[in-house]
Design an enzyme around this catalytic site. Structure first.
Site, mmCIF file in Angstrom:
data_model
loop_
_atom_site.group_PDB
_atom_site.id
_atom_site.type_symbol
_atom_site.label_atom_id
_atom_site.label_comp_id
_atom_site.label_asym_id
_atom_site.label_seq_id
_atom_site.Cartn_x
_atom_site.Cartn_y
_atom_site.Cartn_z
ATOM 1 N N SER A 54 0.859 -1.187 0.000
ATOM 2 C CA SER A 54 0.000 0.000 0.000
ATOM 3 C C SER A 54 0.896 1.239 0.000
ATOM 4 O O SER A 54 2.127 1.119 0.021
ATOM 5 C CB SER A 54 -0.923 -0.023 1.209
ATOM 6 O OG SER A 54 -0.156 -0.058 2.384
ATOM 7 N N GLN A 80 -12.784 27.922 16.515
ATOM 8 C CA GLN A 80 -13.399 27.813 17.839
ATOM 9 C C GLN A 80 -12.369 28.102 18.937
ATOM 10 O O GLN A 80 -12.670 28.793 19.921
ATOM 11 C CB GLN A 80 -14.025 26.424 18.004
ATOM 12 C CG GLN A 80 -15.141 26.161 16.987
ATOM 13 C CD GLN A 80 -15.713 24.745 17.053
ATOM 14 O OE1 GLN A 80 -15.223 23.901 17.808
ATOM 15 N NE2 GLN A 80 -16.748 24.483 16.272
ATOM 16 N N CYS A 98 -12.189 25.730 11.400
ATOM 17 C CA CYS A 98 -13.150 24.908 12.134
ATOM 18 C C CYS A 98 -12.795 24.898 13.626
ATOM 19 O O CYS A 98 -12.960 25.912 14.289
ATOM 20 C CB CYS A 98 -13.241 23.515 11.538
ATOM 21 S SG CYS A 98 -14.846 22.773 11.840
ATOM 22 N N HIS A 127 -14.533 24.607 6.009
ATOM 23 C CA HIS A 127 -13.252 24.023 5.564
ATOM 24 C C HIS A 127 -12.893 24.506 4.161
ATOM 25 O O HIS A 127 -13.185 23.810 3.182
ATOM 26 C CB HIS A 127 -13.331 22.494 5.579
ATOM 27 C CG HIS A 127 -13.370 21.925 6.956
ATOM 28 N ND1 HIS A 127 -12.223 21.639 7.664
ATOM 29 C CD2 HIS A 127 -14.403 21.617 7.765
ATOM 30 C CE1 HIS A 127 -12.555 21.154 8.855
ATOM 31 N NE2 HIS A 127 -13.874 21.142 8.939
ATOM 32 N N GLU A 135 -10.134 24.471 2.755
ATOM 33 C CA GLU A 135 -9.101 23.634 2.111
ATOM 34 C C GLU A 135 -9.691 22.639 1.110
ATOM 35 O O GLU A 135 -8.992 22.185 0.216
ATOM 36 C CB GLU A 135 -8.273 22.895 3.180
ATOM 37 C CG GLU A 135 -8.974 21.785 3.965
ATOM 38 C CD GLU A 135 -9.721 22.274 5.201
ATOM 39 O OE1 GLU A 135 -10.081 23.472 5.258
ATOM 40 O OE2 GLU A 135 -9.966 21.464 6.108
HETATM 41 N N1 GLN Z 1 -14.948 19.552 17.144
HETATM 42 C C1 GLN Z 1 -15.508 20.720 16.538
HETATM 43 C C2 GLN Z 1 -16.992 20.567 16.258
HETATM 44 O O1 GLN Z 1 -17.481 19.476 16.198
HETATM 45 C C3 GLN Z 1 -14.752 21.129 15.299
HETATM 46 C C4 GLN Z 1 -14.875 20.158 14.172
HETATM 47 C C5 GLN Z 1 -13.812 20.331 13.119
HETATM 48 O O2 GLN Z 1 -12.816 21.012 13.328
HETATM 49 N N2 GLN Z 1 -13.998 19.727 11.965
HETATM 50 O O3 GLN Z 1 -17.686 21.528 16.068
#
Ligand code: GLN
Length: 531
Positions: free
Chosen positions: A13, A386, A382, A508, A510
């Site tokens: 792989s 936060q 994400c 996201h 990206e």
């Molecule tokens: N854990 C966070 C949430 O569920 C951020 C998720 C993430 O970064 N994809 O909101």
């Protein structure tokens, strides 16, 4: 009528089957054909959404909110194909659907068997993609390595496909390893012979071999592989190690792989154009004028694949700025132990990616504080956004106890918390806020400077949200909420006003970045880091 290409892997792989498949699609697209791609994964999970990154690497999210294999990321980065839920098939999905039909009595009393019921279901999924995508050529990458028990039904379906659709409409490409044995000073073809032998036992004669190798393959080696594996010598393609994955389409094209495929299908190229890819992507990667260093502070740092799309998007941001991006992968737990200075002094930008769970969070928060206070460009994605909200609350808005309810269920200052609709959720799989949502952008912000538009669409994968209760306080303390999901008034983007470039996004970005079209936020983040 569509043409079909099955890509299998042999010997070991990690040979880069996903990138090989994406590169073949790229050269066919550059000949003017509309392509679509699929990943057929032999595992029993319905999707990788519930898997640990250590098990699976990144979970790639499609526009329609499917949590898929990261190879779909390669496919979308290399081509113009728009992929969705139907483009990633797992054994789990196949069985789930066959068993549901069985319970409904749809098989009219028959015994349900791997052949034909499971294999038919697999073939139906391929035909569905052909129908929905209206692509002229569909590429199917079969996960795992030939010889695995799990992938047998997929290989059998691939064999039947050739029989039913006509051999002139189906191509089998096998990616294999031709190792160089140092003590013998020789290249060895035996593993490839064995792997092709295993394929032929199940009835598949590969039409093309892609031979991964660290040394060029001499003609006599190719001749030997050709003879023992029963294919034309020009169909033995050398896939030498390269410094950038974006060179691979050019390497295949130089060996005439597009011509071999199109001749088999009796198709004529409509045009052929890889020059832009050469000039605007490969040359910029190989000969960049500038250099910048970006720290990615996460907790799956030792794993190459965990932040795949982030690393690629950073490179795209570099390409757009004619800049080599050196990525320093930093374990946030080290920052918890040693403080931010030790690992972050000297970097030109700091990115905190997505993630789940409390481990490593305090290190990420320290890294963000370091970026904010020292005016180092910061990009939070994400979970990274936060954490930026928690950091700002604690250190700029006087809420010392600020937290996310993901980490502290009964936090007294829950700046990140669950919406009511998420509180009711019981099942883990496919229940996050997933896929594309629109976002309204405020003018005269870093966000607007990047997008130059007031309405954008980005992909999501999270449960928790910025808690609107804290918006006014944050604004008073110098934070701007530059992007909002209009329908529910949810915070999608935040920025620190008095900072050269401090942007956090709940989505996201990206997943929508391409080498020849960097995502605007990555482009601007790299640009800021170069100042
Ligand atoms: N854990 C966070 C949430 O569920 C951020 C998720 C993430 O970064 N994809 O909101």
């Amino acid at each position: 009528m569509a043409k079909y290409i099955f890509v299998t892997g042999g010997v070991i792989s990690s040979l880069g089957k996903g990138i090989a498949t994406a590169s073949i699609a790229k050269i066919l697209e550059s000949c003017g054909f509309r392509v679509s791609l699929m990943k057929l994964d032999p595992y029993l999970n319905v999707d990788p959404g519930t898997m640990n990154p250590y098990q699976h690497g990144e979970v790639y999210v499609t526009y329609d909110g499917a949590e898929t294999d990261l190879d779909l990321g390669h496919y979308e980065r290399f081509t113009h194909a728009r992929l969705g839920r139907i483009n990633n098939v797992t054994t789990g999905q196949i069985y789930s659907s066959v068993l549901t039909k069985e319970r409904k009595g749809e098989y009219l009393g028959k015994t349900i068997q791997v052949i034909p019921h499971i294999t038919n279901e697999i073939k139906d999924r391929i035909k569905l993609v052909a129908k929905e995508s209206r692509a002229e050529i569909i590429l199917m990458e079969i996960g795992g390595t030939v010889g695995d028990i799990e992938s047998l039904p997929f290989l059998e379906a691939a064999r039947q496909f050739g029989l039913e659709e006509g051999r002139e409409n189906v191509i089998y490409i096998h990616l294999t390893l031709v190792p160089y044995i140092k003590v013998a000073g020789e290249i060895k073809t035996k593993p490839t012979q064995h792997s092709v032998g295993t394929l032929r036992e199940i009835g598949i004669q590969p039409d093309i071999l892609l031979c991964r190798t660290e040394k060029p393959l001499a003609d006599d080696v190719k001749a030997k592989i050709s003879l023992f594996c029963n294919l034309q010598q020009n169909a033995v393609i050398e896939a030498l190690d390269v410094s950038s994955i974006y060179e691979i389409p050019l390497i295949y094209k130089n060996q005439g792989l597009d011509k071999i495929i199109l001749d088999h299908f009796r198709l004529k190229p409509k045009h052929t154009n890889l020059k832009d890819w050469q000039d605007k992507v490969v040359d910029k990667v190989v000969y960049p004028k500038h250099k910048t260093t970006i720290a990615v502070v996460g907790k799956y740092i030792e794993l190459q694949d965990a932040y795949k799309s982030i690393y690629e998007a950073l490179r795209h941001g570099g390409i757009a700025n004619d800049c080599h991006v050196e990525i320093q992968k930093i374990d946030s737990e080290n920052i918890e132990l040693d403080g931010p200075e030790k690992s972050l002094a000297g970097v030109s930008g700091i990115l905190v990616p997505g993630g789940f769970g409390y481990r490593g969070i305090e290190g990420k928060i320290k890294a963000i504080q370091y970026a904010r206070e020292n005016e180092i460009p910061f990009f939070g994605i994400c979970l990274g956004m936060q954490c930026a909200a928690i950091e700002f609350a604690r250190n700029a808005a006087g809420l010392k106890k600020a937290n996310s309810t993901e980490f502290l269920k009964h936090a007294t200052e829950p700046v990140i918390s669950l919406l009511e609709e998420q509180r009711k959720v019981k099942l883990m799989g496919a229940t996050m806020r997933l896929g594309e949502y629109p976002c309204q952008i405020t003018k005269a912000t870093k966000a607007y400077q990047a997008y130059r538009r007031t309405l954008i669409c980005e992909r999501h994968r999270h449960r928790y949200e910025f808690n609107n209760r804290y918006r006014t306080l944050f604004e008073r303390k110098g934070m701007i909420f530059s992007g909002v999901y209009p329908k529910k008034n949810l915070v999608e983007m935040l920025e620190v006003k008095a900072h050269p470039w401090f942007v956090g996004v709940q989505f996201h970005p990206e997943f929508q970045s391409k080498p020849d079209k960097a995502h605007p936020l990555f482009r601007e983040f790299i640009k800021a880091s170069m100042r």
